[in-house]
Design a protein around this motif. Structure first.
Motif, PDB file in Angstrom:
ATOM      1  N   LEU A 106     111.926  97.987  66.193  1.00  0.00           N
ATOM      2  CA  LEU A 106     111.133  98.336  65.012  1.00  0.00           C
ATOM      3  C   LEU A 106     112.055  98.628  63.831  1.00  0.00           C
ATOM      4  O   LEU A 106     111.822  98.146  62.723  1.00  0.00           O
ATOM      5  N   SER A 107     113.093  99.398  64.074  1.00  0.00           N
ATOM      6  CA  SER A 107     114.044  99.733  63.016  1.00  0.00           C
ATOM      7  C   SER A 107     114.644  98.467  62.402  1.00  0.00           C
ATOM      8  O   SER A 107     114.720  98.336  61.182  1.00  0.00           O
ATOM      9  N   ASN A 108     115.048  97.525  63.249  1.00  0.00           N
ATOM     10  CA  ASN A 108     115.603  96.260  62.750  1.00  0.00           C
ATOM     11  C   ASN A 108     114.582  95.520  61.891  1.00  0.00           C
ATOM     12  O   ASN A 108     114.910  95.022  60.816  1.00  0.00           O
ATOM     13  N   MET A 109     113.346  95.462  62.371  1.00  0.00           N
ATOM     14  CA  MET A 109     112.305  94.757  61.627  1.00  0.00           C
ATOM     15  C   MET A 109     112.094  95.395  60.252  1.00  0.00           C
ATOM     16  O   MET A 109     112.005  94.703  59.247  1.00  0.00           O
ATOM     17  N   LEU A 110     112.044  96.721  60.213  1.00  0.00           N
ATOM     18  CA  LEU A 110     111.797  97.414  58.953  1.00  0.00           C
ATOM     19  C   LEU A 110     112.972  97.298  57.988  1.00  0.00           C
ATOM     20  O   LEU A 110     112.815  97.497  56.787  1.00  0.00           O
ATOM     21  N   ARG A 111     114.151  96.962  58.508  1.00  0.00           N
ATOM     22  CA  ARG A 111     115.330  96.768  57.658  1.00  0.00           C
ATOM     23  C   ARG A 111     115.570  95.299  57.319  1.00  0.00           C
ATOM     24  O   ARG A 111     116.617  94.933  56.807  1.00  0.00           O
ATOM     25  N   GLU A 170     105.953 103.336  69.642  1.00  0.00           N
ATOM     26  CA  GLU A 170     105.079 103.583  70.790  1.00  0.00           C
ATOM     27  C   GLU A 170     103.709 102.932  70.565  1.00  0.00           C
ATOM     28  O   GLU A 170     103.196 102.230  71.434  1.00  0.00           O
ATOM     29  N   VAL A 171     103.135 103.133  69.390  1.00  0.00           N
ATOM     30  CA  VAL A 171     101.826 102.555  69.058  1.00  0.00           C
ATOM     31  C   VAL A 171     101.896 101.029  69.019  1.00  0.00           C
ATOM     32  O   VAL A 171     100.986 100.339  69.463  1.00  0.00           O
ATOM     33  N   LEU A 172     102.996 100.514  68.503  1.00  0.00           N
ATOM     34  CA  LEU A 172     103.135  99.067  68.332  1.00  0.00           C
ATOM     35  C   LEU A 172     103.595  98.345  69.591  1.00  0.00           C
ATOM     36  O   LEU A 172     103.619  97.111  69.618  1.00  0.00           O
ATOM     37  N   GLY A 173     103.996  99.104  70.596  1.00  0.00           N
ATOM     38  CA  GLY A 173     104.417  98.484  71.843  1.00  0.00           C
ATOM     39  C   GLY A 173     105.760  97.778  71.759  1.00  0.00           C
ATOM     40  O   GLY A 173     105.958  96.709  72.327  1.00  0.00           O
ATOM     41  N   MET A 174     106.671  98.381  71.019  1.00  0.00           N
ATOM     42  CA  MET A 174     108.030  97.826  70.926  1.00  0.00           C
ATOM     43  C   MET A 174     109.031  98.969  70.967  1.00  0.00           C
ATOM     44  O   MET A 174     108.648 100.131  70.847  1.00  0.00           O
ATOM     45  N   THR A 175     110.278  98.630  71.143  1.00  0.00           N
ATOM     46  CA  THR A 175     111.304  99.673  71.179  1.00  0.00           C
ATOM     47  C   THR A 175     111.587 100.153  69.753  1.00  0.00           C
ATOM     48  O   THR A 175     111.382  99.409  68.787  1.00  0.00           O
ATOM     49  N   MET A 199     109.825 106.458  66.223  1.00  0.00           N
ATOM     50  CA  MET A 199     109.521 106.569  67.660  1.00  0.00           C
ATOM     51  C   MET A 199     108.012 106.499  67.878  1.00  0.00           C
ATOM     52  O   MET A 199     107.540 105.791  68.767  1.00  0.00           O
ATOM     53  N   ARG A 200     107.250 107.240  67.091  1.00  0.00           N
ATOM     54  CA  ARG A 200     105.788 107.243  67.226  1.00  0.00           C
ATOM     55  C   ARG A 200     105.228 105.859  66.919  1.00  0.00           C
ATOM     56  O   ARG A 200     104.384 105.332  67.633  1.00  0.00           O
TER      57      ARG A 200
END
Length: 109
Positions: free
Chosen positions: A58-63, A49-54, A45-46
């Protein structure tokens, strides 16, 4: 007997994935983004917020599910995480073979 095939260095190409070079670059960028987030002990979540995405994006990208995320967006994420990002275009190759795209991360001594 198990047959073993040597990797080309790009698992996406070895598997016959379309846009294998782009997928490898995105995987390397996503890995670096994940390393930075982990080192900072941020929640998704943090970081989102910093990266300007949901957070789900972000979770999908990291997986490894980054088909809907451009390389430019990933480079922007690295810049937002305080990294300097340079794009270097090298000299032309002598052969008619296409050039290559690679990601190089500098280490800090």
């Amino acid at each position: 007997m198990i047959e073993i095939e040597e990797s080309s260095g790009n698992v996406y190409a070895d598997l016959g994935v379309p846009d294998a070079d782009e997928m490898l670059v995105k995987a390397q960028l996503a890995t670096k983004i994940a390393e930075i987030i982990k080192a900072r002990k941020w929640t998704q979540m943090r970081a989102a917020e910093v990266l300007g995405m949901t957070q789900p994006k972000l979770s999908n990208m990291l997986r490894g599910q980054f088909r809907g995320i451009s390389e430019a967006k990933m480079l922007e994420c690295l810049a937002k995480l305080g990294r300097n990002v340079q794009i270097v275009v090298g000299p032309a190759r002598r052969s008619t073979k296409a050039g290559r795209v690679e990601v190089v991360f500098e280490s800090h001594a």
